[in-house]
Design an enzyme around this catalytic site. Structure first.
Site: not given
Ligand code: PAF
Length: 291
Positions: A42, A48
């Site tokens: 996360g 990402h």
């Protein structure tokens, strides 16, 4: 928005359903039915999202896991303060991912930390593993669990964590796991700093100083035609010039074995750096050609 699934059973059901639906649309081996996993902890940033974009290009069903894995944090590390930003992460994945798997620690480790571990072996004790004992066993254990839960055709990792990429690839080979590993190049800020969720810990002075890591890699790469020692000396000189940055290690490793390159090494290699900037530990690496 991608659907958020928090249980292992729920995730398996949703992936099976997605595979069934894709099979109705075409042959089972068509990209539309391919499941691609992007494992993350996360606090998603552009790095990402680059991994998720690659996943989107590769397959039909994109699953992003978001799980801050306690097993890969040592005592005194930043497990408690690691940024947890699930709502913002899910919003950032809108249009990119189909499913977000966000289990709780109790869902992943119902009896507490699992006593069965995947062990990373010799390479797992070097570099990041020397500074963070047990980190790679914990990382491989959760990656093995995620691969078993999602059963993806492809899993996508970032080259920024080069030792992690090496060890995951070796685990997949050693354990004959039926998955292909795709690796995406490091995404950088305009000044060269590699994107990392931990960059959010840096204050303004530290953020400015942190560019010394990527600049050290660039200096090492530029000097690598002079050999291993010359590359290390050039990289080291750049870090030494920045007092806010405290070097943990600089190393040149063979790309295939991840073992230290000998003084007479010639050809492709990886230059690794890890350093503390304030209390924040950052890592980076670059592919270089020695000699
Ligand atoms: O790279 C990471 O974020 C983690 O090490 C991973 C692969 C998600 C396992 O927890």
């Amino acid at each position: 928005m991608p659907d958020v699934v928090t249980t292992i059973a729920g995730l398996r059901e949703r992936v099976a359903q997605a595979r069934r639906e894709a099979a109705l649309d075409g042959p089972a081996d068509a990209p539309a039915g391919r499941v691609v996993l992007v494992p993350t902890m996360g606090a998603l940033h552009r790095g990402h999202l680059r991994l998720v974009s690659r996943a989107r290009d590769l397959g039909g069903i994109v699953v992003v896991s978001i799980f801050v894995n306690p097993l890969q944090f040592g005592p005194g590390e930043d497990l408690d303060r690691y940024p947890r930003t699930l709502d913002a992460d899910v919003a950032a994945l809108d249009g990119l991912a189909d499913l977000v798997f966000a289990p709780s620690p109790a869902e992943m480790y119902p009896g507490g930390p699992s006593s069965t571990r995947v062990t990373a072996g010799e390479v797992g004790r070097l570099y990041e593993g020397a500074s963070r004992p047990g980190h790679f066993d914990g990382m491989l254990t959760v990656v093995a669990k995620l691969l078993n839960i999602v059963q993806p055709d492809v899993a996508v990792f970032g080259q920024k964590d080069a030792q992690q990429v090496h060890l995951v690839g070796r685990m997949v080979d050693d354990l004959d796991l039926p998955v292909t590993i795709a690796v995406v190049d490091t995404v950088r800020e305009d000044d060269g700093l590699a994107l990392s969720s931990r960059n959010s810990y840096l204050d303004a002075e530290q953020r400015t100083a942190a560019v010394a890591l990527s600049q050290a890699l660039a200096a090492g790469a530029a000097a690598a035609s002079g050999g291993v020692a010359a590359a290390l000396a050039a990289a080291n000189a750049r870090v030494e010039a920045e007092p806010v940055v405290k070097l943990d290690y600089l190393a040149i490793v063979d790309q295939d074995t991840f073992l230290e390159a000998g003084a007479d090494h010639r050809g492709p290699a990886l230059l690794l750096i890890a350093a503390r900037v304030g209390s924040t530990r950052l890592i980076d690496n670059a592919r270089i050609t020695v000699g």
